[in-house]
Every structure is written in structure tokens, then in C-alpha cells.
Write a protein that holds these residues in place. Structure first.
Motif, PDB file in Angstrom:
ATOM      1  N   PHE A 230       0.800  -1.220   0.000  1.00 28.57           N
ATOM      2  CA  PHE A 230       0.000   0.000   0.000  1.00 28.57           C
ATOM      3  C   PHE A 230       0.840   1.281   0.000  1.00 28.57           C
ATOM      4  O   PHE A 230       0.292   2.381  -0.024  1.00 28.57           O
ATOM      5  N   GLY A 231       2.151   1.159   0.052  1.00 26.78           N
ATOM      6  CA  GLY A 231       3.003   2.338   0.022  1.00 26.78           C
ATOM      7  C   GLY A 231       2.857   3.227   1.238  1.00 26.78           C
ATOM      8  O   GLY A 231       3.097   4.433   1.170  1.00 26.78           O
ATOM      9  N   VAL A 232       2.494   2.630   2.391  1.00 21.18           N
ATOM     10  CA  VAL A 232       2.334   3.394   3.635  1.00 21.18           C
ATOM     11  C   VAL A 232       3.510   3.078   4.551  1.00 21.18           C
ATOM     12  O   VAL A 232       3.853   1.910   4.762  1.00 21.18           O
ATOM     13  N   VAL A 233       4.114   4.131   5.095  1.00 23.43           N
ATOM     14  CA  VAL A 233       5.255   3.989   6.006  1.00 23.43           C
ATOM     15  C   VAL A 233       4.906   4.626   7.345  1.00 23.43           C
ATOM     16  O   VAL A 233       4.358   5.731   7.397  1.00 23.43           O
ATOM     17  N   VAL A 234       5.195   3.921   8.431  1.00 24.44           N
ATOM     18  CA  VAL A 234       5.011   4.449   9.778  1.00 24.44           C
ATOM     19  C   VAL A 234       6.376   4.582  10.430  1.00 24.44           C
ATOM     20  O   VAL A 234       7.117   3.602  10.524  1.00 24.44           O
ATOM     21  N   GLU A 235       6.715   5.790  10.840  1.00 21.57           N
ATOM     22  CA  GLU A 235       7.964   6.048  11.553  1.00 21.57           C
ATOM     23  C   GLU A 235       7.654   6.279  13.023  1.00 21.57           C
ATOM     24  O   GLU A 235       6.722   7.020  13.365  1.00 21.57           O
ATOM     25  N   LEU A 236       8.438   5.654  13.885  1.00 19.34           N
ATOM     26  CA  LEU A 236       8.209   5.705  15.327  1.00 19.34           C
ATOM     27  C   LEU A 236       9.410   6.333  15.996  1.00 19.34           C
ATOM     28  O   LEU A 236      10.540   5.860  15.835  1.00 19.34           O
ATOM     29  N   ASP A 237       9.173   7.397  16.739  1.00 17.43           N
ATOM     30  CA  ASP A 237      10.258   8.145  17.372  1.00 17.43           C
ATOM     31  C   ASP A 237      10.018   8.170  18.873  1.00 17.43           C
ATOM     32  O   ASP A 237       9.115   8.849  19.355  1.00 17.43           O
ATOM     33  N   GLY A 238      10.842   7.398  19.623  1.00 17.61           N
ATOM     34  CA  GLY A 238      10.670   7.329  21.061  1.00 17.61           C
ATOM     35  C   GLY A 238      11.499   8.314  21.844  1.00 17.61           C
ATOM     36  O   GLY A 238      11.490   8.317  23.074  1.00 17.61           O
ATOM     37  N   ARG A 239      12.232   9.197  21.160  1.00 15.68           N
ATOM     38  CA  ARG A 239      13.091  10.147  21.865  1.00 15.68           C
ATOM     39  C   ARG A 239      12.273  11.263  22.483  1.00 15.68           C
ATOM     40  O   ARG A 239      11.369  11.822  21.869  1.00 15.68           O
ATOM     41  N   ALA A 240      12.605  11.611  23.719  1.00 16.65           N
ATOM     42  CA  ALA A 240      11.913  12.725  24.377  1.00 16.65           C
ATOM     43  C   ALA A 240      12.289  14.039  23.711  1.00 16.65           C
ATOM     44  O   ALA A 240      11.477  14.931  23.524  1.00 16.65           O
ATOM     45  N   ALA A 241      13.549  14.170  23.356  1.00 10.75           N
ATOM     46  CA  ALA A 241      14.019  15.369  22.651  1.00 10.75           C
ATOM     47  C   ALA A 241      14.447  14.963  21.259  1.00 10.75           C
ATOM     48  O   ALA A 241      14.928  13.859  21.042  1.00 10.75           O
ATOM     49  N   ASN A 255      10.090  13.664   3.241  1.00  5.49           N
ATOM     50  CA  ASN A 255       9.764  14.378   2.007  1.00  5.49           C
ATOM     51  C   ASN A 255      10.092  13.539   0.781  1.00  5.49           C
ATOM     52  O   ASN A 255       9.336  13.504  -0.192  1.00  5.49           O
ATOM     53  N   VAL A 256      11.236  12.851   0.819  1.00  7.63           N
ATOM     54  CA  VAL A 256      11.610  11.998  -0.301  1.00  7.63           C
ATOM     55  C   VAL A 256      10.598  10.869  -0.452  1.00  7.63           C
ATOM     56  O   VAL A 256      10.203  10.512  -1.572  1.00  7.63           O
ATOM     57  N   SER A 257      10.138  10.310   0.661  1.00 10.22           N
ATOM     58  CA  SER A 257       9.148   9.241   0.598  1.00 10.22           C
ATOM     59  C   SER A 257       7.866   9.723  -0.061  1.00 10.22           C
ATOM     60  O   SER A 257       7.273   9.034  -0.893  1.00 10.22           O
ATOM     61  N   VAL A 258       7.427  10.930   0.307  1.00 13.13           N
ATOM     62  CA  VAL A 258       6.204  11.477  -0.289  1.00 13.13           C
ATOM     63  C   VAL A 258       6.390  11.670  -1.787  1.00 13.13           C
ATOM     64  O   VAL A 258       5.513  11.348  -2.598  1.00 13.13           O
ATOM     65  N   LEU A 259       7.551  12.192  -2.186  1.00 16.55           N
ATOM     66  CA  LEU A 259       7.808  12.404  -3.610  1.00 16.55           C
ATOM     67  C   LEU A 259       7.846  11.087  -4.369  1.00 16.55           C
ATOM     68  O   LEU A 259       7.565  11.054  -5.573  1.00 16.55           O
ATOM     69  N   GLN A 260       8.212  10.007  -3.690  1.00 17.80           N
ATOM     70  CA  GLN A 260       8.245   8.704  -4.347  1.00 17.80           C
ATOM     71  C   GLN A 260       6.906   7.976  -4.254  1.00 17.80           C
ATOM     72  O   GLN A 260       6.807   6.808  -4.617  1.00 17.80           O
ATOM     73  N   GLY A 261       5.889   8.678  -3.771  1.00 19.76           N
ATOM     74  CA  GLY A 261       4.555   8.109  -3.757  1.00 19.76           C
ATOM     75  C   GLY A 261       4.172   7.389  -2.486  1.00 19.76           C
ATOM     76  O   GLY A 261       3.110   6.761  -2.423  1.00 19.76           O
ATOM     77  N   ARG A 262       4.986   7.466  -1.441  1.00 23.35           N
ATOM     78  CA  ARG A 262       4.653   6.796  -0.190  1.00 23.35           C
ATOM     79  C   ARG A 262       3.898   7.757   0.737  1.00 23.35           C
ATOM     80  O   ARG A 262       4.136   8.952   0.723  1.00 23.35           O
ATOM     81  N   ARG A 263       3.023   7.198   1.529  1.00 20.63           N
ATOM     82  CA  ARG A 263       2.356   7.963   2.577  1.00 20.63           C
ATOM     83  C   ARG A 263       3.117   7.729   3.874  1.00 20.63           C
ATOM     84  O   ARG A 263       3.276   6.578   4.294  1.00 20.63           O
TER      85      ARG A 263
END
Length: 309
Positions: A230-241, A255-263
Motif C-alpha cells: 500500500f506504500g504506507v510507512v510508519v515512523e516511530l520516534d521514542g526520543r523525548a528530545a 519528504n523523499v518518501s512522499v515524492l516517491q509516492g509513499r504515505r
């Protein structure tokens, strides 16, 4: 011996090497040597480096002693900040008087737990991880340590499973073994484990691929969770800062992912831990927009997931 032991020596070792008692007293009196623990000396003046302190603790604890728990984790790179206390493990038959600044653990498996090569003497990587699981304040902390150990490639899930099976007693045994299966599937942090358990699995979302390598302008990157069809990517960031450099790097990657058609969807600890149902609905919306024909199922009464249409 001094080269191997970071310049630290016991009184018994010095005497066996031919240094006289009067010479030891003279070295200490003039400051050429300094006492770290009773009958354990640094054979130099000035500050005592951390590794020398670790050696001194092991030597003070005597034959069969080894660094363990947080101190062993410090040496292998599992923890980033050293514990103020030094942890050593000795065989159960050993009786020791208190050592200032040192926590002494006793183990009937000390011989099996000791790493055959690493110096200063220390527990094996897997034994270190399992020891820290035993002393964790919460299951969340325990799972985070397991994910970190495998994510940093210090060990592998199957080796941790073998170490766990060698223990007669272990807190959260079933939960830890289940999590190791997920770690083997690519989850590399407690946040990724929680997303898999509380968002994806609990709401019946498609199984995503973990830590997928992709080459994009600027280098090689890894997507935390990618729903490939489905071209969907989930990024998980556990850092407090979020340092500026990392923030800009992540923005460029997104941004590159969006330009390549990924959500691209990005979530932090507060999202996944505090609102897993809302996260599941958002991810499901992105998946359905990309062609997924399923629907998120409610995980419990009151869950906003709509269920089957």
C-alpha cells in the motif's frame, strides 16, 4: 599483569610478583600508588579511570567474581550512561564483607554465566540482558532492554531464549518470550513492540514489514514499519528530545518518501502509548486510501475503530 588489569593490582598479586610489604607501604605513602579498595591498589597517581574502577571491584570481590548487570551492560554498549554503583556477581558459596560503591550478587550459575574471553571478567551478553530483565522496574523497561540488545546487534533472539530457558525463575517469562518472537521479526525498541502489540495486532491491521532498508537520495535508510503493498510507512520516534540534526534528517527522509509516492505517518511515545486506538484509525485510513479493503476492529468496548463495514 598490570597492562591487562588497567594498572590495578591486589596486595596478594603484588607480593606474589616479588614486591615487598615495605615497598607497597612506601608506594602508598609517597602517592605513587593509591588505595581503591582494601588491599586493591592503582599503581599510578591522579584520577582513576572508570575501567580501572571496574577492574578494582572485580579484584576486590575475589576469585570467581565478574562484572554483571548494569556494569557488564556498560562494557558491551547496552547502556549509554554508567550506573553509579558497580555490580559484580560471585558464586553462591562466597562470603564477602561489604564493598563501598559495589553491589554484590550471588549466583549458583556463576561459572556458566561468565564470558570465556572478555576482560575485565564479566557475564555473557545474554546473561547480562536476562539479569537486567530480572531487575527491571516494569515489563516495559524489560522489553525495551531486549529490543535494544538485539537492535544494537549485541545478541540474537534465539540466544536470549536459550538463556531464559536455563533459568528456573524469571519474571514475565511468557511476555518476554512472546516479545522475543516480535523482536525476531524486526521490532527494535519498546515503542516498536508497543506499536506492533497495541496498534497493529490489537486492531487487526495488516502485518507490516519492520526495518526495511531503502536507498534514497542522501544515503541508505530504514523504515520502522512499511506496509509494502500500500506504500504506507510508519515512523516511530521514542526520543523525548529531537535534536535539530536528526529532525532535519527525518524531514528530508519523509519528504523523499512522499515524492516517491509513499504515505508517511510519524508517531511518538505519547501517541502510541496514550492513544493507540486513534493511531490505529489513522493508519487504517491511510491504508484504505491506498487500496486496503479491510477495516480496523475495536480492541475493547469504547474503541473508536469502526470494525467491519
Amino acid at each position: 599483569m598490570l597492562d591487562e588489569q588497567c594498572g590495578v593490582v591486589t596486595r596478594a598479586q603484588a607480593l606474589a610478583a616479588g614486591v615487598t610489604r615495605s615497598a607497597i607501604r612506601q608506594h602508598l605513602r609517597t602517592g605513587r600508588w593509591q588505595r581503591i579498595f582494601r588491599s586493591v591498589y592503582a599503581t599510578f597517581s591522579g584520577p582513576v579511570p572508570r575501567k580501572c574502577l571496574l577492574w578494582a571491584a572485580v579484584l576486590r570481590a575475589g576469585p570467581g567474581a565478574m562484572l554483571s548487570h548494569g556494569s557488564s551492560a556498560e562494557l558491551i554498549g547496552l547502556v549509554d550512561e554508567p550506573d553509579e554503583l558497580i555490580h559484580v556477581t560471585v558464586p553462591t558459596r562466597r562470603e564477602l564483607s561489604p564493598i563501598p560503591g559495589v553491589v554484590v550478587h550471588q549466583s549458583g550459575r556463576a561459572e556458566e554465566a561468565r564470558h570465556p574471553l572478555r576482560l575485565p571478567p564479566q557475564t555473557r551478553v545474554e546473561e547480562t540482558v536476562v539479569d537486567l530483565v530480572q531487575t527491571s522496574h516494569s515489563l516495559e523497561q524489560a522489553l525495551g532492554l531486549i529490543a535494544k540488545a538485539c537492535g544494537r546487534r549485541l545478541t540474537r533472539p534465539e540466544r536470549l531464549i536459550a538463556a531464559i530457558e536455563a533459568r528456573k525463575k524469571l519474571r514475565w517469562r511468557a511476555e518476554v518470550l512472546a516479545a522475543l518472537g516480535d523482536v525476531g521479526g524486526g521490532a527494535q525498541s519498546s515503542l516498536e513492540l508497543r506499536y506492533l502489540r497495541d496498534v497493529e495486532r490489537a486492531h487487526g491491521l495488516p502485518r507490516g514489514s519492520r526495518q526495511c532498508a531503502v536507498t534514497r537520495p542522501g544515503g541508505r535508510f530504514y523504515d520502522d514499519v512499511r506496509y509494502v503493498p500500500f506504500g504506507v510507512v510508519v515512523e516511530l520516534d521514542g526520543r523525548a528530545a529531537h535534536p535539530d540534526e536528526a529532525r532535519w534528517r527525518d524531514m528530508r527522509r519523509d519528504n523523499v518518501s512522499v515524492l516517491q509516492g509513499r504515505r508517511v505517518l510519524r508517531y511518538g511515545w505519547a501517541d502510541v502509548a496514550g492513544q493507540p486506538c486513534a493511531v490505529a484509525v489513522q493508519v487504517a485510513t491511510a491504508l484504505r486510501a491506498a487500496g486496503w479493503r479491510g477495516a480496523p476492529r475495536p480492541c475493547q468496548p469504547g474503541c473508536p475503530a469502526p470494525g467491519e463495514p
